[in-house]
Design a protein around this motif. Sequence first.
Motif, short mmCIF file in Angstrom:
data_model
loop_
_atom_site.label_atom_id
_atom_site.label_comp_id
_atom_site.label_asym_id
_atom_site.label_seq_id
_atom_site.Cartn_x
_atom_site.Cartn_y
_atom_site.Cartn_z
N GLU A 177 -87.35 -17.74 -29.16
CA GLU A 177 -85.81 -17.65 -28.77
C GLU A 177 -84.75 -17.48 -29.55
O GLU A 177 -84.15 -16.56 -29.86
CB GLU A 177 -85.00 -18.52 -27.71
CG GLU A 177 -84.57 -19.75 -28.68
CD GLU A 177 -84.25 -20.66 -27.16
OE1 GLU A 177 -83.79 -20.68 -26.05
OE2 GLU A 177 -84.10 -22.50 -27.50
N GLU A 193 -84.69 -11.95 -30.25
CA GLU A 193 -83.85 -10.92 -30.60
C GLU A 193 -83.72 -10.20 -31.42
O GLU A 193 -84.23 -8.05 -31.52
CB GLU A 193 -82.11 -11.10 -29.78
CG GLU A 193 -82.13 -11.54 -28.59
CD GLU A 193 -80.34 -12.31 -27.58
OE1 GLU A 193 -79.28 -11.76 -28.79
OE2 GLU A 193 -80.11 -12.56 -26.33
N ILE A 231 -84.64 -14.20 -22.02
CA ILE A 231 -84.51 -13.16 -23.42
C ILE A 231 -85.38 -12.05 -23.60
O ILE A 231 -84.91 -10.90 -23.10
CB ILE A 231 -84.64 -14.02 -25.01
CG1 ILE A 231 -83.31 -14.53 -25.06
CG2 ILE A 231 -84.70 -13.04 -25.86
CD1 ILE A 231 -84.01 -15.77 -26.28
#
Length: 322
Positions: free
Chosen positions: A18, A22, A61
């Motif tokens: 995590e 992104e 995510i």
Amino acid sequence: MGDRGNILYLVVPCYNEEEVLEHTAQVMREKLRRLEEAGKISFKSKIMFVNDGSKDGTWRIISGLCQKDAVFSGICFSRNYGHQSAILSGMLEAAKHADMVVTVDADLQQDIEALDKFIACYESGCEIVYGVRNSRDTDGFFKKMTATGFYKVMGLLGCNVMQNHADYRLLSKAALQALTEYKEVNLFLRGLIPTMGFPSDVVYFDVKKREAGHSKYTLKKMVSLAIDGITSMSTRPLRMITLLGFLVSMFSLVMIIICLADWLTGKNVPGYTTTLVVSLLTGGLTIFSLGVVGEYVGKIYLETKARPRYIIEAMIWKEEEE
């Protein structure tokens, strides 16, 4: 504008990523966009994340990325099945849509810019392209020492793997179709894929520092991978046990002859130290040999049960919007 190029899927195994995911998605998305604009790949190309039973927010995510942009797709395991299973599942799912599949880690240490060279090798006729790191300068002393020892031990025990190649590779649709014929539960793709015999090439790249978080490949996992690789790809340890047993038997025979000769000549030999050393040596070798044989028996047991190599709990895949 019409579609150009072959369909490329990036398969990215994820376990508790995590912190970096992104950013990784953004970098990979930008790389695909540039390849599409250059006409090297189709606009139908995708990035497929495989959540290997992460305990953090990795799947959340991934789900969010898939909802925002159809270029992303995701697979979620019901539990942690391991890095090799995550790679395999992603490749087999991607093969349903892609002309070529590249597996790459989520930490961005493997240079994503090397994709241009991968694609060039594929277009020149290679069905498999291996990514090999130029050096291990970015690794710490312990990591470098254990990794070097890993490849040496693997080679010594009969499992021929490409040094400094860590699952950063391209496989064509033909190679992936052939891979589906391999049904073993004990997966070691680094040793398995080179046995397929397809035309192949090597792309060298520089390793970058990890963007965030820490490596999930611990010493325990590396040892486990080595054991899986050796027992699934080689029978040399069993042959070494046979040779060792023969040598110990010859040594024991010599000791028996010496003891009988001393007894017949009336020599008084206490023999405590010799007896102790021989007993400990043969006992240790026996237990070690049973352990090695037990590893192979355990692998046979798992193979005969033919349990699924992984279970997919959820999958997100959407058509790319024109």
